[in-house]
Design a protein around this motif. Sequence first.
Motif, PDB file in Angstrom:
ATOM      1  N   ARG A  51     -19.473 -66.071  31.327  1.00  0.00           N
ATOM      2  CA  ARG A  51     -20.126 -65.236  30.319  1.00  0.00           C
ATOM      3  C   ARG A  51     -21.569 -64.967  30.713  1.00  0.00           C
ATOM      4  O   ARG A  51     -22.151 -65.675  31.529  1.00  0.00           O
ATOM      5  CB  ARG A  51     -20.105 -65.936  28.961  1.00  0.00           C
ATOM      6  CG  ARG A  51     -18.768 -66.402  28.514  1.00  0.00           C
ATOM      7  CD  ARG A  51     -17.948 -65.302  27.993  1.00  0.00           C
ATOM      8  NE  ARG A  51     -16.681 -65.880  27.484  1.00  0.00           N
ATOM      9  CZ  ARG A  51     -15.795 -65.203  26.864  1.00  0.00           C
ATOM     10  NH1 ARG A  51     -15.961 -63.932  26.632  1.00  0.00           N
ATOM     11  NH2 ARG A  51     -14.684 -65.771  26.455  1.00  0.00           N
ATOM     12  N   SER A  52     -22.179 -63.970  30.097  1.00  0.00           N
ATOM     13  CA  SER A  52     -23.565 -63.614  30.413  1.00  0.00           C
ATOM     14  C   SER A  52     -24.519 -64.641  29.816  1.00  0.00           C
ATOM     15  O   SER A  52     -24.146 -65.454  28.960  1.00  0.00           O
ATOM     16  CB  SER A  52     -23.886 -62.229  29.849  1.00  0.00           C
ATOM     17  OG  SER A  52     -23.906 -62.275  28.440  1.00  0.00           O
ATOM     18  N   ALA A  53     -25.767 -64.588  30.249  1.00  0.00           N
ATOM     19  CA  ALA A  53     -26.777 -65.516  29.758  1.00  0.00           C
ATOM     20  C   ALA A  53     -27.020 -65.313  28.268  1.00  0.00           C
ATOM     21  O   ALA A  53     -27.199 -66.285  27.524  1.00  0.00           O
ATOM     22  CB  ALA A  53     -28.074 -65.336  30.538  1.00  0.00           C
ATOM     23  N   LEU A  54     -26.997 -64.080  27.817  1.00  0.00           N
ATOM     24  CA  LEU A  54     -27.211 -63.803  26.397  1.00  0.00           C
ATOM     25  C   LEU A  54     -26.051 -64.336  25.554  1.00  0.00           C
ATOM     26  O   LEU A  54     -26.259 -64.883  24.469  1.00  0.00           O
ATOM     27  CB  LEU A  54     -27.389 -62.297  26.177  1.00  0.00           C
ATOM     28  CG  LEU A  54     -27.808 -61.880  24.773  1.00  0.00           C
ATOM     29  CD1 LEU A  54     -29.128 -62.526  24.397  1.00  0.00           C
ATOM     30  CD2 LEU A  54     -27.916 -60.369  24.695  1.00  0.00           C
ATOM     31  N   ALA A  55     -24.827 -64.215  26.064  1.00  0.00           N
ATOM     32  CA  ALA A  55     -23.669 -64.753  25.354  1.00  0.00           C
ATOM     33  C   ALA A  55     -23.735 -66.273  25.301  1.00  0.00           C
ATOM     34  O   ALA A  55     -23.422 -66.885  24.269  1.00  0.00           O
ATOM     35  CB  ALA A  55     -22.379 -64.308  26.032  1.00  0.00           C
ATOM     36  N   ASN A  56     -24.162 -66.917  26.397  1.00  0.00           N
ATOM     37  CA  ASN A  56     -24.315 -68.370  26.414  1.00  0.00           C
ATOM     38  C   ASN A  56     -25.362 -68.827  25.412  1.00  0.00           C
ATOM     39  O   ASN A  56     -25.164 -69.796  24.691  1.00  0.00           O
ATOM     40  CB  ASN A  56     -24.687 -68.858  27.814  1.00  0.00           C
ATOM     41  CG  ASN A  56     -23.475 -69.073  28.673  1.00  0.00           C
ATOM     42  OD1 ASN A  56     -22.724 -70.004  28.452  1.00  0.00           O
ATOM     43  ND2 ASN A  56     -23.285 -68.196  29.643  1.00  0.00           N
ATOM     44  N   ARG A 101     -15.534 -70.580  28.940  1.00  0.00           N
ATOM     45  CA  ARG A 101     -16.346 -69.996  30.008  1.00  0.00           C
ATOM     46  C   ARG A 101     -17.810 -69.817  29.612  1.00  0.00           C
ATOM     47  O   ARG A 101     -18.498 -68.971  30.162  1.00  0.00           O
ATOM     48  CB  ARG A 101     -15.749 -68.667  30.466  1.00  0.00           C
ATOM     49  CG  ARG A 101     -14.407 -68.809  31.098  1.00  0.00           C
ATOM     50  CD  ARG A 101     -13.880 -67.515  31.647  1.00  0.00           C
ATOM     51  NE  ARG A 101     -14.295 -66.332  30.945  1.00  0.00           N
ATOM     52  CZ  ARG A 101     -13.497 -65.585  30.185  1.00  0.00           C
ATOM     53  NH1 ARG A 101     -12.270 -65.914  30.016  1.00  0.00           N
ATOM     54  NH2 ARG A 101     -13.963 -64.490  29.609  1.00  0.00           N
ATOM     55  N   PHE A 102     -18.285 -70.605  28.666  1.00  0.00           N
ATOM     56  CA  PHE A 102     -19.706 -70.634  28.325  1.00  0.00           C
ATOM     57  C   PHE A 102     -20.311 -71.832  29.046  1.00  0.00           C
ATOM     58  O   PHE A 102     -20.700 -72.829  28.443  1.00  0.00           O
ATOM     59  CB  PHE A 102     -19.902 -70.762  26.808  1.00  0.00           C
ATOM     60  CG  PHE A 102     -19.439 -69.571  26.045  1.00  0.00           C
ATOM     61  CD1 PHE A 102     -20.208 -68.419  26.008  1.00  0.00           C
ATOM     62  CD2 PHE A 102     -18.238 -69.586  25.360  1.00  0.00           C
ATOM     63  CE1 PHE A 102     -19.787 -67.308  25.293  1.00  0.00           C
ATOM     64  CE2 PHE A 102     -17.809 -68.487  24.644  1.00  0.00           C
ATOM     65  CZ  PHE A 102     -18.583 -67.345  24.617  1.00  0.00           C
ATOM     66  N   GLU A 130     -14.525 -63.957  34.700  1.00  0.00           N
ATOM     67  CA  GLU A 130     -15.854 -64.313  35.178  1.00  0.00           C
ATOM     68  C   GLU A 130     -16.615 -65.056  34.078  1.00  0.00           C
ATOM     69  O   GLU A 130     -16.282 -64.941  32.900  1.00  0.00           O
ATOM     70  CB  GLU A 130     -16.632 -63.072  35.626  1.00  0.00           C
ATOM     71  CG  GLU A 130     -16.928 -62.096  34.524  1.00  0.00           C
ATOM     72  CD  GLU A 130     -15.811 -61.094  34.289  1.00  0.00           C
ATOM     73  OE1 GLU A 130     -15.897 -60.356  33.310  1.00  0.00           O
ATOM     74  OE2 GLU A 130     -14.839 -61.074  35.059  1.00  0.00           O
TER      75      GLU A 130
END
Length: 101
Positions: free
Chosen positions: A11-16, A77-78, A9
Amino acid sequence: MNQDRPGREPRSALANLGIFLAVLPFNVLPAGYAWLAVGIGGWAATKNGEQPTLPVWEIAGSGSALLAVALGLAWGRFRAAAAAQVGLTAVLMAWLLSAYS
């Protein structure tokens, strides 16, 4: 492609946001090179009384390097960070090309 496989899936918004901020200092190198090529080329041409010419290879090379970073981010996946990278690259290149219009 199997959509049921775990771990694929986005990545999360914070990871991006984190990876985008981590990559941002490295973007300064190709972007700064293009900015210097445009600025110094224009300055040298006007100092010699000539019309400034567009440094095509410098702008294309630095834009390609920035888009390669975006491709790497998308591959990891970013996707939001890659979209922001492409957007900033487009804005930078449009700004640099506006000096010659």
